[in-house]
Design a protein around this motif. Structure first.
Motif, PDB file in Angstrom:
ATOM      1  N   ILE A   1      -7.879 -88.579  14.082  1.00  0.00           N
ATOM      2  CA  ILE A   1      -8.413 -87.665  15.104  1.00  0.00           C
ATOM      3  C   ILE A   1      -7.281 -87.062  15.921  1.00  0.00           C
ATOM      4  O   ILE A   1      -7.264 -85.851  16.218  1.00  0.00           O
ATOM      5  N   GLY A   2      -6.294 -87.900  16.290  1.00  0.00           N
ATOM      6  CA  GLY A   2      -5.164 -87.407  17.086  1.00  0.00           C
ATOM      7  C   GLY A   2      -4.377 -86.338  16.366  1.00  0.00           C
ATOM      8  O   GLY A   2      -4.106 -85.254  16.917  1.00  0.00           O
ATOM      9  N   VAL A   3      -4.010 -86.613  15.102  1.00  0.00           N
ATOM     10  CA  VAL A   3      -3.234 -85.635  14.322  1.00  0.00           C
ATOM     11  C   VAL A   3      -4.084 -84.393  14.029  1.00  0.00           C
ATOM     12  O   VAL A   3      -3.594 -83.256  14.110  1.00  0.00           O
ATOM     13  N   GLY A   4      -5.360 -84.597  13.724  1.00  0.00           N
ATOM     14  CA  GLY A   4      -6.243 -83.472  13.435  1.00  0.00           C
ATOM     15  C   GLY A   4      -6.405 -82.547  14.626  1.00  0.00           C
ATOM     16  O   GLY A   4      -6.324 -81.312  14.478  1.00  0.00           O
TER      17      GLY A   4
ATOM     18  N   LEU B   1     -17.127-101.214  26.022  1.00  0.00           N
ATOM     19  CA  LEU B   1     -15.970-100.850  25.219  1.00  0.00           C
ATOM     20  C   LEU B   1     -16.404-100.338  23.846  1.00  0.00           C
ATOM     21  O   LEU B   1     -15.860 -99.352  23.338  1.00  0.00           O
ATOM     22  N   MET B   2     -17.412-101.000  23.261  1.00  0.00           N
ATOM     23  CA  MET B   2     -17.936-100.543  21.977  1.00  0.00           C
ATOM     24  C   MET B   2     -18.506 -99.136  22.096  1.00  0.00           C
ATOM     25  O   MET B   2     -18.256 -98.266  21.244  1.00  0.00           O
ATOM     26  N   GLY B   3     -19.276 -98.879  23.165  1.00  0.00           N
ATOM     27  CA  GLY B   3     -19.849 -97.557  23.386  1.00  0.00           C
ATOM     28  C   GLY B   3     -18.788 -96.494  23.538  1.00  0.00           C
ATOM     29  O   GLY B   3     -18.911 -95.383  23.004  1.00  0.00           O
ATOM     30  N   THR B   4     -17.711 -96.834  24.258  1.00  0.00           N
ATOM     31  CA  THR B   4     -16.610 -95.882  24.457  1.00  0.00           C
ATOM     32  C   THR B   4     -15.926 -95.548  23.135  1.00  0.00           C
ATOM     33  O   THR B   4     -15.672 -94.374  22.817  1.00  0.00           O
ATOM     34  N   LEU B   5     -15.616 -96.584  22.353  1.00  0.00           N
ATOM     35  CA  LEU B   5     -14.967 -96.366  21.058  1.00  0.00           C
ATOM     36  C   LEU B   5     -15.863 -95.541  20.131  1.00  0.00           C
ATOM     37  O   LEU B   5     -15.389 -94.605  19.466  1.00  0.00           O
ATOM     38  N   LEU B   6     -17.143 -95.891  20.090  1.00  0.00           N
ATOM     39  CA  LEU B   6     -18.081 -95.174  19.221  1.00  0.00           C
ATOM     40  C   LEU B   6     -18.182 -93.715  19.628  1.00  0.00           C
ATOM     41  O   LEU B   6     -18.197 -92.815  18.771  1.00  0.00           O
ATOM     42  N   ALA B   7     -18.242 -93.453  20.930  1.00  0.00           N
ATOM     43  CA  ALA B   7     -18.335 -92.070  21.428  1.00  0.00           C
ATOM     44  C   ALA B   7     -17.097 -91.265  21.046  1.00  0.00           C
ATOM     45  O   ALA B   7     -17.203 -90.116  20.581  1.00  0.00           O
ATOM     46  N   ILE B   8     -15.901 -91.859  21.208  1.00  0.00           N
ATOM     47  CA  ILE B   8     -14.644 -91.149  20.895  1.00  0.00           C
ATOM     48  C   ILE B   8     -14.554 -90.848  19.395  1.00  0.00           C
ATOM     49  O   ILE B   8     -14.260 -89.727  18.987  1.00  0.00           O
ATOM     50  N   LEU B   9     -14.835 -91.872  18.584  1.00  0.00           N
ATOM     51  CA  LEU B   9     -14.704 -91.704  17.134  1.00  0.00           C
ATOM     52  C   LEU B   9     -15.733 -90.717  16.589  1.00  0.00           C
ATOM     53  O   LEU B   9     -15.419 -89.856  15.770  1.00  0.00           O
ATOM     54  N   LEU B  10     -16.978 -90.843  17.070  1.00  0.00           N
ATOM     55  CA  LEU B  10     -18.046 -89.968  16.586  1.00  0.00           C
ATOM     56  C   LEU B  10     -17.777 -88.516  16.967  1.00  0.00           C
ATOM     57  O   LEU B  10     -17.846 -87.615  16.120  1.00  0.00           O
ATOM     58  N   SER B  11     -17.462 -88.288  18.223  1.00  0.00           N
ATOM     59  CA  SER B  11     -17.208 -86.907  18.670  1.00  0.00           C
ATOM     60  C   SER B  11     -15.960 -86.346  17.999  1.00  0.00           C
ATOM     61  O   SER B  11     -15.912 -85.159  17.640  1.00  0.00           O
ATOM     62  N   GLY B  12     -14.943 -87.179  17.796  1.00  0.00           N
ATOM     63  CA  GLY B  12     -13.719 -86.718  17.152  1.00  0.00           C
ATOM     64  C   GLY B  12     -13.952 -86.262  15.723  1.00  0.00           C
ATOM     65  O   GLY B  12     -13.471 -85.197  15.302  1.00  0.00           O
ATOM     66  N   ILE B  13     -14.724 -87.036  14.962  1.00  0.00           N
ATOM     67  CA  ILE B  13     -15.013 -86.673  13.568  1.00  0.00           C
ATOM     68  C   ILE B  13     -15.865 -85.412  13.511  1.00  0.00           C
ATOM     69  O   ILE B  13     -15.647 -84.524  12.669  1.00  0.00           O
ATOM     70  N   VAL B  14     -16.851 -85.291  14.406  1.00  0.00           N
ATOM     71  CA  VAL B  14     -17.711 -84.106  14.428  1.00  0.00           C
ATOM     72  C   VAL B  14     -16.898 -82.853  14.753  1.00  0.00           C
ATOM     73  O   VAL B  14     -17.047 -81.803  14.100  1.00  0.00           O
TER      74      VAL B  14
ATOM     75  N   VAL C   1     -15.321 -87.831   6.011  1.00  0.00           N
ATOM     76  CA  VAL C   1     -14.083 -88.451   6.505  1.00  0.00           C
ATOM     77  C   VAL C   1     -12.967 -88.276   5.483  1.00  0.00           C
ATOM     78  O   VAL C   1     -11.814 -87.984   5.840  1.00  0.00           O
ATOM     79  N   SER C   2     -13.301 -88.426   4.194  1.00  0.00           N
ATOM     80  CA  SER C   2     -12.294 -88.255   3.139  1.00  0.00           C
ATOM     81  C   SER C   2     -11.765 -86.823   3.125  1.00  0.00           C
ATOM     82  O   SER C   2     -10.547 -86.604   2.984  1.00  0.00           O
ATOM     83  N   GLN C   3     -12.647 -85.830   3.294  1.00  0.00           N
ATOM     84  CA  GLN C   3     -12.218 -84.430   3.293  1.00  0.00           C
ATOM     85  C   GLN C   3     -11.314 -84.120   4.485  1.00  0.00           C
ATOM     86  O   GLN C   3     -10.299 -83.424   4.353  1.00  0.00           O
ATOM     87  N   ILE C   4     -11.671 -84.662   5.654  1.00  0.00           N
ATOM     88  CA  ILE C   4     -10.841 -84.442   6.852  1.00  0.00           C
ATOM     89  C   ILE C   4      -9.465 -85.072   6.665  1.00  0.00           C
ATOM     90  O   ILE C   4      -8.430 -84.467   6.965  1.00  0.00           O
ATOM     91  N   ALA C   5      -9.448 -86.315   6.161  1.00  0.00           N
ATOM     92  CA  ALA C   5      -8.179 -87.013   5.942  1.00  0.00           C
ATOM     93  C   ALA C   5      -7.327 -86.290   4.911  1.00  0.00           C
ATOM     94  O   ALA C   5      -6.090 -86.180   5.055  1.00  0.00           O
ATOM     95  N   SER C   6      -7.972 -85.758   3.873  1.00  0.00           N
ATOM     96  CA  SER C   6      -7.252 -85.050   2.818  1.00  0.00           C
ATOM     97  C   SER C   6      -6.609 -83.769   3.361  1.00  0.00           C
ATOM     98  O   SER C   6      -5.454 -83.456   3.047  1.00  0.00           O
ATOM     99  N   GLN C   7      -7.354 -83.034   4.208  1.00  0.00           N
ATOM    100  CA  GLN C   7      -6.815 -81.790   4.773  1.00  0.00           C
ATOM    101  C   GLN C   7      -5.747 -82.070   5.825  1.00  0.00           C
ATOM    102  O   GLN C   7      -4.847 -81.259   6.030  1.00  0.00           O
ATOM    103  N   THR C   8      -5.857 -83.203   6.487  1.00  0.00           N
ATOM    104  CA  THR C   8      -4.912 -83.533   7.557  1.00  0.00           C
ATOM    105  C   THR C   8      -3.603 -84.088   7.009  1.00  0.00           C
ATOM    106  O   THR C   8      -2.509 -83.699   7.442  1.00  0.00           O
TER     107      THR C   8
END
Length: 608
Positions: free
Chosen positions: A185-188, A255-268, A285-292
């Motif tokens: 997510i950071g690099v993307g 903490l779980m809610g925070t992590l889930l929110a960051i990861l979910l919104s980042g991927i979207v 996720v594979s397509q995003i990682a491949s392009q990144t």
């Protein structure tokens, strides 16, 4: 030998005093109780795009407001379950909340839904992880079921070894997955901000879309909400936390809610900017990682940790299922065996039942459990809706300090959860209709079990049960097959009991053999009465049981108790049992259910 194998697989027994050592700190609890929720990041955003792609790529910008709606629901659920943790620190989550505030049946609906859902969690997660592995190694594809079963057995054994031991092993893959997605997510986002991602890949937000409808948007929202499965697990597993358990559980939930929110919104967000279109052969996720990153080490690191987290998401079920089962068993709605701790102080019966049921599900669906995901999701949102509604009733009834704001949070959560549940039924009815069958069946079974336990408790209660009649003496019936040391040992034992009459019973199939046996007995045990029963059909059970019934009827008139003393020799080696006729086991199984007959086995240990 069996004991040695057991020690090798699950370790040495722990003392009850060591229970405190089996509690989880926040770091380990976050890993094993959040794996289900965090793993849904791998497929939640994809579910949104799969619905929107029916309109076309121009509609993909709607994934942003839909994701915001999912995050609002996540916020409501996290805040609500935080309140549940403090209000019901004994655990049980939606089951306890619904049962306490809405009544027994809503509680059983919530509890039954979650029990089934945790079984689905294990089956679906392990099957998804297996698919990821066999996709990388196509030669293994024909062994999907076998590989999935091996993973379930591994997780079952790991959890039987204890909560802390399983957490120590499983924490690393979970945190590696979180690290991998943070890097992605950071690099993307850096690529997006610095203009390395062409703007023509995505449609500007707000672009008019022909054919879009509220129904379609709600369907996409419901599909995306599948990313919230597993959020309730922490509220079910509060007793697994170190003291102060509620405080540690609440912090872990946040903490779980925070992590889930960051990861979910980042991927979207990345899926939107990269213009990702869902494909059957490659995940979002594979397509995003491949392009990144391209097909570099980092790409395979992300894919590897994603496969691991999908498999380990099953461990949320292993953590929450046994503790939920304990709460339901304590209320006498499922067998009491689920309340017993095993050698390693875990609720081993619940762990083994979960593993067995999951394997059965994997075999039944041949490892293709993707069609169970909607069923799996709706099984979570029913308890979500009930628990939120239960908390609303609690605040209205008790009106504690600050209850209005709490009521608003739960009202919003209840409304959104109900809408999501209805959307699943409306848009995916062909996949979720079994819920309408198995939940009523489960609730009916719960009530049958409860009725049985209540009837037994009433029957055993000294103040209500019939007064026990005094026993004047014993009529001891000893089935004998021949004149041996085993029979001699049994007769001597029976004669040693005071106020008893001993009757030896021999079932003969041949008249000549019958006469010879009576003559030998008269010489060997002249003071013990022998009754010979002739069987025309070479069946010893029927004449013996008929004789026992006759004696019992006469004995009951004099307040005598009938005891059938069954001689049984015990071979030195266990496998020798296969070489012998197990008549004693057969007799015991037939006589055990005679109401006023005591069945007792007297072992005789062989030296060779």
């Amino acid at each position: 030998m069996i004991s040695s194998i057991k020690r090798l697989l699950i370790g040495r027994p722990l003392k009850s005093a060591q229970l405190g050592e089996q509690k989880l700190n926040k770091t380990k609890a976050l890993a094993i109780l959040s794996s289900d929720a965090l793993s849904s990041v791998a497929y939640g955003p994809e579910q949104i795009l799969i619905v929107l792609v029916s309109i076309g790529a121009i509609a993909f910008w709607y994934s942003i407001p839909i994701a915001i709606g999912v995050l609002l629901l996540l916020t409501a659920l996290i805040l609500s379950y935080r309140q549940i943790i403090y209000a019901y620190p004994q655990g049980g989550g939606a089951y306890v909340v619904s049962k306490t505030n809405l009544g027994v049946n809503p509680g059983l609906v919530a509890g039954g839904s979650l029990l089934v859902d945790y079984i689905l969690t294990v089956a679906v997660s392990v099957s998804a992880g297996t698919d990821a592995i066999t996709s990388a190694f196509p030669a293994l594809h024909d062994y999907n079921v076998e590989i999935a079963i091996v993973f379930v057995i591994f997780l079952t054994l790991l959890n039987l070894r204890g909560v802390t031991e399983s957490a120590s092993v499983l924490a690393y893959p979970v945190y590696l997955f979180v690290l991998a997605l943070f890097i992605l997510i950071g690099v993307g986002l850096f690529n997006v901000i610095t203009g390395q991602v062409p703007p023509e890949l995505h449609t500007p937000i707000g672009t008019p879309v022909a054919g879009i409808s509220l129904f379609l948007l709600l369907k996409a929202f419901a599909s995306g909400s599948s990313a919230l499965t597993g959020v309730e697990a922490i509220s079910n597993a509060i007793p697994n936390f170190k003291d102060p358990a509620p405080k540690n559980a609440a912090r872990t939930l946040m903490l779980m809610g925070t992590l889930l929110a960051i990861l979910l919104s980042g991927i979207v967000v990345l899926a939107y900017y990269y213009g990702i279109t869902p494909k059957a052969e490659e995940t979002v996720v594979s397509q995003i990682a491949s392009q990144t990153f391209g097909r570099t080490f980092m790409y395979f690191f992300i894919q590897g940790t994603t496969a691991l987290i999908l498999i380990l998401a099953a461990n949320t079920g292993y953590s929450a299922f046994p503790l939920l089962a304990v709460n339901i068993a304590n209320d006498k709605f499922i067998p009491r065996m689920f309340t017993l701790r095993g050698d390693r102080l875990g609720y081993s019966n619940g762990i083994m039942m979960l593993g067995f049921a999951s394997i059965l599900l994997i075999i039944t669906f041949h490892g293709h459990t993707e069609n169970l995901i909607p069923l799996y999701a709706v099984g979570v949102f029913i308890p979500f809706t009930l628990s939120q509604t239960g908390m609303m009733v609690k605040w209205i009834r008790e009106k504690p300090s600050g209850w209005v704001s709490k009521l608003m949070i739960n009202s919003a959560g209840a409304l959104i959860s109900f809408v999501v549940t209805m959307m699943f039924f409306i848009t995916k009815f062909s996949q979720v209709w079994p819920v309408l069958v198995f939940i009523p069946v489960i609730v009916l079974v719960f009530h049958k079990i409860h009725k049985h336990y209540e009837a037994i408790a009433d029957q055993l209660r000294v103040t209500t049960c019939e007064a026990a009649l005094p026993i004047e003496g014993n009529v001891i019936i000893v089935p004998v097959a021949g004149i041996t040391h085993v029979v001699e040992n049994s007769i001597n034992y029976a004669k040693s009991l005071s106020a008893s009459q001993v009757i030896a019973v021999h079932v003969a199939f041949d008249r000549e053999e019958e006469k010879r046996f009576e003559e030998k007995w008269k010489e060997w045990q002249p003071d013990v009465r022998l009754v010979t029963l002739h069987s025309h059909y070479r069946n010893m059970i029927h004449p013996l049981s008929k004789f026992v019934d006759t004696v019992e009827h006469k004995a009951s008139e004099s307040n005598y108790r009938v005891t059938v003393l069954i001689p049984q020799f015990i071979p030195k080696k266990g496998w020798h049992n296969m070489l012998h006729n197990q008549s004693s086991l057969l007799i015991r199984s037939f006589l055990l259910y005679r109401k006023n007959v005591v069945v007792s086995t007297l072992p005789y240990h062989l030296k060779h």
